[in-house]
Scaffold this motif. Structure first.
Motif, short mmCIF file in Angstrom:
data_model
loop_
_atom_site.label_atom_id
_atom_site.label_comp_id
_atom_site.label_asym_id
_atom_site.label_seq_id
_atom_site.Cartn_x
_atom_site.Cartn_y
_atom_site.Cartn_z
N LEU A 55 18.34 44.34 13.96
CA LEU A 55 17.36 45.41 14.08
C LEU A 55 16.06 44.92 14.71
N ALA A 56 15.83 43.62 14.60
CA ALA A 56 14.58 43.09 15.13
C ALA A 56 14.39 43.42 16.61
N PRO A 57 15.40 43.24 17.47
CA PRO A 57 15.20 43.56 18.88
C PRO A 57 14.82 45.02 19.12
N THR A 58 15.27 45.91 18.23
CA THR A 58 14.94 47.32 18.45
C THR A 58 13.46 47.56 18.35
N LEU A 59 12.78 46.70 17.65
CA LEU A 59 11.35 46.90 17.46
C LEU A 59 10.61 46.87 18.78
N ILE A 60 11.03 45.95 19.63
CA ILE A 60 10.37 45.87 20.93
C ILE A 60 10.85 46.98 21.84
N ALA A 61 12.19 47.18 21.83
CA ALA A 61 12.75 48.16 22.75
C ALA A 61 12.39 49.58 22.34
N GLY A 62 12.17 49.74 21.04
CA GLY A 62 11.77 51.05 20.57
C GLY A 62 12.88 52.06 20.59
N THR A 63 14.11 51.62 20.53
CA THR A 63 15.22 52.55 20.47
C THR A 63 16.25 52.03 19.50
N TRP A 64 17.03 52.95 18.94
CA TRP A 64 18.07 52.53 18.00
C TRP A 64 19.44 52.75 18.57
N LEU B 103 18.96 31.84 6.86
CA LEU B 103 19.17 32.93 7.81
C LEU B 103 18.19 34.08 7.61
N ALA B 104 18.06 34.51 6.36
CA ALA B 104 17.19 35.66 6.11
C ALA B 104 15.74 35.38 6.55
N PRO B 105 15.17 34.21 6.20
CA PRO B 105 13.81 33.94 6.67
C PRO B 105 13.69 33.93 8.19
N VAL B 106 14.69 33.34 8.85
CA VAL B 106 14.63 33.31 10.31
C VAL B 106 14.60 34.73 10.85
N ALA B 107 15.49 35.56 10.32
CA ALA B 107 15.55 36.94 10.79
C ALA B 107 14.24 37.67 10.49
N LEU B 108 13.69 37.41 9.31
CA LEU B 108 12.43 38.05 8.95
C LEU B 108 11.31 37.61 9.87
N PHE B 109 11.33 36.33 10.18
CA PHE B 109 10.32 35.79 11.09
C PHE B 109 10.38 36.55 12.41
N GLN B 110 11.60 36.81 12.87
CA GLN B 110 11.77 37.53 14.11
C GLN B 110 11.16 38.93 14.02
N VAL B 111 11.39 39.56 12.87
CA VAL B 111 10.85 40.92 12.69
C VAL B 111 9.32 40.88 12.80
N VAL B 112 8.75 39.93 12.09
CA VAL B 112 7.29 39.82 12.12
C VAL B 112 6.81 39.56 13.55
N LEU B 113 7.48 38.64 14.19
CA LEU B 113 7.12 38.28 15.56
C LEU B 113 7.17 39.50 16.46
N ASN B 114 8.30 40.23 16.36
CA ASN B 114 8.46 41.39 17.22
C ASN B 114 7.43 42.47 16.93
N LEU B 115 7.09 42.60 15.64
CA LEU B 115 6.07 43.58 15.30
C LEU B 115 4.75 43.21 15.96
N VAL B 116 4.44 41.94 15.88
CA VAL B 116 3.19 41.47 16.48
C VAL B 116 3.19 41.72 17.97
N ILE B 117 4.28 41.36 18.60
CA ILE B 117 4.36 41.54 20.05
C ILE B 117 4.23 43.00 20.43
N ARG B 118 4.95 43.79 19.67
CA ARG B 118 4.91 45.22 19.92
C ARG B 118 3.48 45.75 19.80
N GLY B 119 2.85 45.27 18.72
CA GLY B 119 1.47 45.69 18.51
C GLY B 119 0.59 45.30 19.68
N SER B 120 0.73 44.07 20.12
CA SER B 120 -0.13 43.60 21.21
C SER B 120 0.19 44.32 22.51
N LEU B 121 1.46 44.70 22.67
CA LEU B 121 1.83 45.41 23.88
C LEU B 121 1.14 46.76 23.94
N GLN B 122 1.14 47.43 22.78
CA GLN B 122 0.58 48.77 22.76
C GLN B 122 -0.92 48.74 22.97
#
Ligand code: SF4
Ligand code: SF4
Ligand code: SF4
Ligand code: SF4
Ligand code: SF4
Ligand code: SF4
Ligand code: SF4
Ligand code: SF4
Lengths: 184, 315, 167, 401, 121
Positions: free
Chosen positions: B154-163, B295-314
């Motif tokens: 689900l993490a990649p969807t955060l940037i792409a903004g689609t499900w 695994l779970a922390p790595v995936a969570l890290f990705q979510v956080v990262l993507n959220l940040v990126i998304r935020g900065s993009l907007q």
């Protein structure tokens, strides 16, 4: 019609090309067991002729049996044989499995595998070389090709009782024959 | 009418069920061959999976007396059907899947949980001792890998903004650089997929030397054939999904895309096989702690990262 | 004085009945002549505690005609084997288990019970072995008079024609 | 007090992790082993009785087949017993050849074990690699002895096969290659995390317990007991060969692995030493068919540990009593401790770690679970298992596993 | 010692992928190649045999039998070998003083019928 035939053919072909084995030690000295396992390892690699070793009798087509049958394993052997689904075959690996071999005279040994269940291929050797195992599988498949399939299945079903009986008789006569020979 | 026919064609022939089954046999063979060659063996001939399939089809099916007959029979088909259905949402050629709508990623993820649950039920209802243990292990494992798997997909969807998987692919195809950001998630997803496919080092549920072959001990003949098929189709599905989400590169030409798809799947398969070759089976408790602690922390890290990126993009 | 001799001397000193009945067969092999179960039970704790024969390797059962011989093979840190020979009459073969002192003897004692028909008192409960389930009672295959020729493997029955004739 | 989430699973007699028949009824609480009943005896053939009706020459081959893995160790012990009773000394060359074969056997056995152990923990690649390299040893053995498994090198009064100059060269070459590989294994054993996590702390048998339960061979040596018959009571050529006893302090499966890997290196050194110092002379001496009355006990270091043979002769050409105490028999007793408290996943590797071979052991012991009183014989345990299922509406009596 | 980590064997595995497999060519057809000194099936030479029976006495399984098929004067010796019983120990070869017995490198005698295992030499 042709479709049915085609599928039948395909199944026959599959049976020939994908014999899965299950290994049971009925009282061997380990020698043959190791060689059986050995034939799966890189040097002999039975997988290249489609053979896979299975853990569950339900998945296997060929029961690879080593060792003379001891009284304790006898019932087990029959159970495993019955758990396998048709068509199923038995290969007796090693001199012990063929006739009882060196352990034939032991009080706890009933004799070869065929004293309990029907055997399709006998592979003598002590221990059997993996090459001989490969060749045995080859011979079994050859036999399969020649024999009509339905007949084979029927035989398999009936063989159990019949063969155990005849085998027992055969064993007795063999023993009687042997006694004078041992004295001589 | 024509579009309906086309849809039917797509659903059943290409890239639908037929393609899926054929390609699953191919991948199955390649997997086994690679595995064998890495072990310095020759390995099976090319027709081996086909022969295995037909052999199993031809064998009599024994159903244990104690087993629940209906469940016992139906589970392999459920498993196969779920995989086949899920495959329709995964883009194979370029970026277009057979069906797609916003949110199909979730649907696919749900379909993906069906095979393990089917295997669990199959094991549970065959009522053998090994089968029961295998079944419980499947469930345990399902619970632990599902979380990192969901998060990392689900993490990649955060940037792409689609499900929707198709749109996701399209988005990343348009912005290939963003795909690189998702590398940690890709790593987590790959391992979770290995876990999901129950391949070493996560083959605890079917650990041959402990519990024979786990949930499927009692299966034989045709039903086993379907289970095996479902399993290799699952492999194709998982690999395709992975390549769609994390390796969304494409050329735009149908033929080249198809080739690219093949290459991508093969590369992923090589990675999965390498993982299988080079590690010892983990214990179930190790699997649990690995999934939670790594695994779970790595995936969570990705979510956080993507959220940040998304935020900065907007911004 | 070698270690073997020291062991012999120590044993003889503690158990006077052992003198003349214990000898060093060759280096690291000390054999005793047949002992009664009572004598044997006296020696065992001493050997275990004072002489430090910490490991029991094995018990060999032998058929000596009217008696059964049990050879307990013990070893110490010097790897000397002390072989204590216990002798019991075949008609009443009762010995005490030493598995509480030497846990590693358990298997071999069980085997004696099965193969020789020795009654081992104090043996923890357990299944039979090494003989198969359903083995006929009272058949002890390792006794000399038991002839496998008369054993029917299929029905697991033993019919000795000679025994019938005697009766 | 039985907690309710217990389940008893039988492992064996037919089970993928057992290539030989044996039966382990493992009671689980979740994945944890709380009780284990070990049943060995499926392989009982009754060969000692048969030995009492065959001549010494014939028995030699029966004894060799007590076990296919350490056939040479058994054969050597039996021959040594006969030679001792007959009062003959065998030629030096024969002793050296026996030692070479014994060490080759140890090499093949340890490689085999390493492979099997890796297979038990699902590390099939390592299994394939070790067994591939094991073929190198088998090639030598087949050429030297004439068979891949029961080599039949021993004969009463010496050996049957010679090592000629060509063979010396081939053996050396193969050993060099093998040495390289051994290094690789050592490296893997020390660095592969998944492997270590499966081996460390599993099946612990501490120093004290190892003494108490009379463990032998690598199991004892891994617990720090420097016990090796080749050194403690040198026989044959080992009187002259320097042997280093390998010990380790891990006392678990990991320690046993390390001991075995290092012993392989040591075996290679011993073979090299033997080849360098191979004396000239005849291969065997004549031994009369009738062996003078007497009894003897022989100890030989088999790959799995101390192997004890008892032989009693009554002056005829047929032995009066033959008794084989194979190393595995001694190691079974500690099994209780090793399995207790472990996980189901550890059961196969723990069992494999003593390198069990039922063909010579085949008996059964009941393993009690520590201080807890729930000790069953296996029938009771089975019944308990059946009841457990019945409570949950599952009838497993008809179930055949 | 190097640092620990998972997948240490991966590199070797990758290298092996491009190596020639260690597998033999033999797939069951023809006769396999075996070591020079491998003990295969027994060979018998009736011309030198004197029917002393030493081989039969020492054979651990009673697999070999020397039989005179002719008359007392006109001997026609044959050896009957039960391959299904023989353990290929070659004790008979060692026991024979006349060197009438030897062994071949023949190892493949898989048979589908048990009767076929008894052969005349
Ligand atoms: S045939 Fe020989 S090697 Fe095979 S199990 Fe029997 S005794 Fe062992
Ligand atoms: S340890 Fe025993 S069961 Fe395992 S491979 Fe060796 S002989 Fe077979
Ligand atoms: S001396 Fe007599 S008993 Fe000894 S080997 Fe010669 S014939 Fe046989
Ligand atoms: S313990 Fe194992 S290796 Fe040793 S003799 Fe027995 S079977 Fe052979
Ligand atoms: S336990 Fe093994 S060695 Fe002993 S008599 Fe039985 S089969 Fe023979
Ligand atoms: S060869 Fe020797 S043993 Fe044979 S018959 Fe002649 S004298 Fe007798
Ligand atoms: S090789 Fe051995 S078993 Fe075969 S016939 Fe000769 S002595 Fe008998
Ligand atoms: S031992 Fe040799 S000479 Fe005597 S019967 Fe046998 S084959 Fe013939």
């Amino acid at each position: 019609m042709t479709n049915v035939n085609l599928i039948k053919k395909a199944i026959e072909w599959g049976t020939e090309k994908s014999p899965w084995i299950i290994h049971f030690n009925a009282g061997a000295c380990n020698g043959c067991d190791i060689e059986t396992i050995d034939s799966l390892t890189p040097r002999y690699d039975l997988e290249r002729v489609g053979i896979l070793k299975q853990g569950s009798p339900r998945h296997a087509d060929i029961l690879v049996c080593t060792g003379a049958v001891t009284l304790q394993t006898r019932d087990r052997l029959i159970q495993i044989y019955e758990q396998m689904s048709d068509p199923k075959f038995v290969i007796a690996i090693g001199t012990c499995a063929c006739t009882g071999g060196i352990f034939e005279d032991c009080y706890c040994v009933t004799g070869g595998i065929d004293s309990v269940i029907p055997v399709d291929v006998y592979v003598p050797g002590c221990a059997v070389r993996p090459e001989a195992i490969i060749s045995a599988v080859d011979k079994l498949l050859e036999k399969l090709k020649n024999a009509e399939k339905d007949e084979n299945q029927q035989k398999n079903a009936e063989k159990i009782e019949e063969k155990t009986e005849t085998a027992k008789n055969g064993e007795e006569t063999a023993e009687q024959k042997e006694e004078p020979k041992n004295d001589a | 009418m024509i579009s309906f026919l086309k849809m039917l064609l797509a659903a059943f022939i290409f890239p639908g069920f037929l393609f899926l089954s054929v390609y699953s046999l191919v991948l199955d063979f390649i997997d086994r061959k690679l595995y064998a060659r890495m072990q310095n063996r020759v390995g099976p001939p090319w027709y081996q999976p086909v022969a295995d399939f037909f052999k199993l089809i031809g064998k009599k099916t024994l159903i244990p007396v104690e087993a629940n007959k209906m469940m016992f029979r139906i589970m392999p088909l459920v498993s196969l059907a779920a995989v086949a259905a899920a495959f329709l949402y995964v883009p194979v050629l370029g970026q277009d899947a057979v069906f797609s709508f916003d949110g199909d990623l979730i649907i696919v993820l749900y379909f993906l949980t069906v095979p393990p649950i089917a295997a669990f039920l199959a094991g549970w209802y065959s009522r053998g001792v090994y089968a029961t243990i295998g079944a419980t292990r499947i469930l345990t494992q399902l619970f632990v890998y599902e979380v990192p798997l969901f998060i990392s997909l689900l993490a990649p969807t955060l940037i792409a903004g689609t499900w929707s998987i198709s749109e996701l692919t399209a988005f990343y195809a348009a912005h290939p650089l963003y795909a690189l950001i998702n590398l940690p998630a890709a790593f987590a997803a790959l391992i979770s997929f290995q876990c999901k496919l129950e391949r070493a080092p996560f083959d605890t549920p079917e650990a041959e030397t402990e519990i024979v072959s786990g949930a499927l001990v009692e299966y034989g003949g045709r039903l086993l054939a379907f289970f095996k098929m479902a399993h290799s189709c699952e492999l194709v599905l998982v690999i395709s999904l992975f390549s769609a989400v994390f390796l969304p590169f494409m050329t735009g030409y149908v033929f080249a895309d198809f080739l690219l798809y093949i290459v991508k799947t093969l590369v992923i398969l090589l990675l999965l096989t390498l993982m299988r070759v080079s590690m010892a089976r983990l214990k179930i408790n190790n699997v649990v702690s690995f999934c939670w602690k790594v695994l779970a922390p790595v995936a969570l890290f990705q979510v956080v990262l993507n959220l940040v990126i998304r935020g900065s993009l907007q911004i | 004085m070698t270690h073997d001799e020291a062991v012999v001397t120590a044993l003889c000193k503690k158990f006077p009945f052992l003198s003349e009945r214990i000898s060093v067969q060759r280096e690291k092999r000390i054999f005793t002549k047949p002992l009664t179960p009572e004598e044997f039970q006296q020696i065992i704790p001493y050997v275990h505690r004072e002489l430090n024969f910490y490991r029991a390797c094995h018990v060999v059962g032998t058929d000596d005609g009217d008696t059964l011989g049990l050879l307990y093979i013990l070893t110490d840190k010097n790897n000397t084997l002390l072989i204590l020979r216990e002798s019991v009459p075949k008609s009443n073969p009762v010995v005490k288990s030493i598995s509480s002192i030497y846990p590693s003897i358990l298997l071999h004692e069980r085997e004696l019970a099965d193969l020789f028909g020795v009654v081992v008192e104090g043996l923890p409960e357990g299944p039979r072995y090494p003989l198969p389930d359903g083995w006929p009672e009272g058949n002890y295959p390792m006794r000399k008079e038991w002839n496998p020729k008369y054993f029917d493997k299929n029905t697991m029955t033993y019919n000795d024609p000679n025994v019938k004739e005697v009766k | 007090m039985h907690s309710d989430n217990r389940i008893t699973i039988p492992i064996g007699p037919q089970h993928p992790s057992l290539d030989e028949p044996g039966r382990f009824d493992i009671t689980l609480e979740g994945e944890k082993v709380v009780n284990a009943v070990i049943g060995v005896g499926y392989n009982h053939r009754g060969l000692e009785k048969t030995c009492e009706s065959k001549t010494y020459v014939q028995n030699l081959y029966i004894i060799e087949r007590v076990c296919g893995i350490c056939s040479h160790a058994h054969g050597t012990a039996f021959c040594m017993a006969i030679e001792q009773l007959a009062g003959v000394t065998i030629p030096k060359r024969a002793e050296y050849i026996r030692a070479v074969v014994a060490e080759l056997e140890r090499l093949h056995s340890h490689l085999l074990w390493l492979g099997v152990a890796c297979h038990e923990i699902g590390f099939d690649t390592m299994f394939m690699y070790t067994w591939r390299n094991r073929e190198k040893v088998l090639d030598i053995l087949a050429d030297l002895g004439g068979n891949r498994v029961n080599y039949g090198v021993n004969t009463i009064g010496g050996v049957r096969r010679d090592i000629d100059a060509d063979m010396v060269e081939t053996i050396r070459k193969a050993l060099d290659a093998l040495e390289e590989e051994t290094k690789h294994y050592v490296e893997i054993a020390y660095t592969e995390t998944t492997l270590i996590s499966r081996l460390k702390g599993v099946g612990v048998l501490s120093h004290e317990d190892a003494i108490r339960y009379g463990a032998v061979g690598p199991v004892a040596r891994a617990a720090g007991i420097a016990h090796d018959v080749r050194v403690d009571e040198p026989y044959g050529a080992y009187k002259e060969i320097p042997v280093k006893v390998i010990t380790d302090t891990h006392a678990d499966v990991y320690g046993r692995t390390v001991v075995r890997i290092l012993e392989m290196q040591e075996s290679i050194n011993i073979i090299r030493f033997c080849l360098d110092n191979l004396p000239d002379g005849p291969l065997s001496v004549r031994v009369p068919r009738r062996i003078p009355a007497g009894e003897t006990i022989i100890r030989v270091e088999a790959p799995r540990g101390e192997n004890i043979h008892y032989l009693r002769s009554n002056g005829s050409d047929i032995p009066d009593r033959v008794r084989v105490r194979a190393p595995t028999e001694a190691n079974w007793h500690g099994m209780k401790h090793m399995l207790e408290g472990g996980y189901l996943a550890d059961v196969p590797i723990t069992i494999a770690a003593i390198d069990p071979c039922y063909s010579c052991t085949d008996r059964a012991i009941v393993v009690k679970s520590g201080a807890k009183t729930d000790c069953y014989d296996w029938r009771g345990l089975r019944q308990y298992g059946i009841d457990w299922y019945k409570k949950r509406g599952i009838d497993v009596t008809a179930l055949k596993v | 010692m190097n640092k620990t980590g998972p997948g240490k064997i991966a590199l070797t595995a990758l290298k092996t992928l491009f190596k020639k497999p260690a597998t033999t060519e033999y797939t069951g057809k023809g006769s396999p190649e075996v070591e020079k000194h491998y003990r295969g099936r027994i060979l018998y030479d009736p011309t030198t045999c004197v029917a002393c029976g030493l081989c039969m006495r020492d054979c651990p399984t009673g697999a070999i039998q020397i039989i005179n098929e002719g008359t007392k004067e006109d001997k026609k010796l044959v050896a009957i070998l039960n391959v299904g019983k023989c353990i290929f120990c070659c004790q008979c070869v060692d026991s024979c003083n006349k060197n009438s017995l030897s062994y071949s490198q023949d190892i493949d005698f898989a048979m589908t019928k048990k009767e076929d295992l008894i052969i005349k030499l």
